[in-house]
Design a protein around this motif. Structure first.
Motif, PDB file in Angstrom:
ATOM      1  N   LEU A   1       0.816  -1.208   0.000  1.00  0.00           N
ATOM      2  CA  LEU A   1       0.000   0.000   0.000  1.00  0.00           C
ATOM      3  C   LEU A   1       0.856   1.267   0.000  1.00  0.00           C
ATOM      4  O   LEU A   1       0.333   2.365  -0.123  1.00  0.00           O
ATOM      5  CB  LEU A   1      -0.940   0.007   1.210  1.00  0.00           C
ATOM      6  CG  LEU A   1      -1.855  -1.213   1.351  1.00  0.00           C
ATOM      7  CD1 LEU A   1      -2.748  -1.074   2.580  1.00  0.00           C
ATOM      8  CD2 LEU A   1      -2.675  -1.444   0.101  1.00  0.00           C
ATOM      9  N   THR A   2       2.172   1.112   0.133  1.00  0.00           N
ATOM     10  CA  THR A   2       3.089   2.245   0.173  1.00  0.00           C
ATOM     11  C   THR A   2       4.193   2.067  -0.864  1.00  0.00           C
ATOM     12  O   THR A   2       4.532   0.933  -1.220  1.00  0.00           O
ATOM     13  CB  THR A   2       3.747   2.378   1.566  1.00  0.00           C
ATOM     14  OG1 THR A   2       4.523   1.198   1.819  1.00  0.00           O
ATOM     15  CG2 THR A   2       2.721   2.548   2.659  1.00  0.00           C
ATOM     16  N   PRO A   3       4.790   3.169  -1.347  1.00  0.00           N
ATOM     17  CA  PRO A   3       5.873   3.040  -2.318  1.00  0.00           C
ATOM     18  C   PRO A   3       7.143   2.464  -1.691  1.00  0.00           C
ATOM     19  O   PRO A   3       7.939   1.839  -2.368  1.00  0.00           O
ATOM     20  CB  PRO A   3       6.102   4.461  -2.820  1.00  0.00           C
ATOM     21  CG  PRO A   3       5.423   5.359  -1.857  1.00  0.00           C
ATOM     22  CD  PRO A   3       4.392   4.554  -1.135  1.00  0.00           C
ATOM     23  N   ASP A   4       7.342   2.672  -0.383  1.00  0.00           N
ATOM     24  CA  ASP A   4       8.432   2.040   0.358  1.00  0.00           C
ATOM     25  C   ASP A   4       8.007   1.984   1.824  1.00  0.00           C
ATOM     26  O   ASP A   4       7.078   2.685   2.236  1.00  0.00           O
ATOM     27  CB  ASP A   4       9.772   2.767   0.157  1.00  0.00           C
ATOM     28  CG  ASP A   4       9.799   4.171   0.699  1.00  0.00           C
ATOM     29  OD1 ASP A   4       9.711   4.340   1.939  1.00  0.00           O
ATOM     30  OD2 ASP A   4       9.923   5.110  -0.108  1.00  0.00           O
ATOM     31  N   PRO A   5       8.677   1.164   2.643  1.00  0.00           N
ATOM     32  CA  PRO A   5       8.207   0.951   4.017  1.00  0.00           C
ATOM     33  C   PRO A   5       8.098   2.215   4.878  1.00  0.00           C
ATOM     34  O   PRO A   5       7.262   2.277   5.769  1.00  0.00           O
ATOM     35  CB  PRO A   5       9.253  -0.005   4.609  1.00  0.00           C
ATOM     36  CG  PRO A   5       9.817  -0.708   3.424  1.00  0.00           C
ATOM     37  CD  PRO A   5       9.800   0.284   2.300  1.00  0.00           C
ATOM     38  N   SER A   6       8.893   3.238   4.605  1.00  0.00           N
ATOM     39  CA  SER A   6       8.854   4.436   5.448  1.00  0.00           C
ATOM     40  C   SER A   6       7.916   5.527   4.910  1.00  0.00           C
ATOM     41  O   SER A   6       7.737   6.556   5.546  1.00  0.00           O
ATOM     42  CB  SER A   6      10.266   5.013   5.596  1.00  0.00           C
ATOM     43  OG  SER A   6      10.766   5.392   4.324  1.00  0.00           O
TER      44      SER A   6
END
Length: 149
Positions: free
Chosen positions: A86-91
């Protein structure tokens, strides 16, 4: 016993069209023949069901739950097998939050398949009311990912 002839060249041509266009399914029909090619589909075998005893057969069968996301008219199905993010990267924050308005073509999530991240775009404008999957969940072809109303 008649033997069915298979037009391998036609099947190859249809498979090439699927690859070129990004489609997952194509079918042609002429006279009394039909060829259907599906890419990335899941084959399901259906086993015959044994007859139930009369007491069990008389029991009412519950209807499909209206909350079944796969049957929802606003369901966004997965175009491939992979892992949903759901995100482009974990952060980073999510592409879209539940309850937010999305426009047709807007990226709502990613699916990683074979070490490639594929953008999943909203097929229509509306409100993304629910994500059916969580980040890191494995998904199957055709599985509902989100609901857009």
């Amino acid at each position: 016993m008649s033997r069915m002839l298979v037009d391998k060249d036609a099947i190859r041509a249809l498979a090439d069209i699927l690859t070129e266009t990004g489609l997952t399914e194509i079918e042609i029909a002429e006279a009394d023949s039909r060829i259907r090619v599906v890419r990335g589909g899941v084959v399901q075998a259906v086993a015959p069901v044994a007859a139930a005893p009369a007491a069990v057969a008389a029991a009412p069968v519950p209807a499909a739950a209206p909350s079944d996301p796969a049957k929802h008219p606003g369901a966004v199905p997965s175009p491939m097998v992979g892992v949903a993010y759901l995100t482009p990267d974990p952060s980073a924050p999510q592409f879209v939050q539940e309850g937010a308005h999305v426009s047709a073509g807007q990226t709502i999530m990613l699916i990683e398949a074979m070490k490639t991240f594929n953008q999943i775009k909203a097929p229509r404008s509306g409100t993304l009311t629910k994500f059916v999957v969580a980040s890191g969940d494995p998904v199957e072809f055709g599985e509902p990912l989100a609901i857009i109303e």
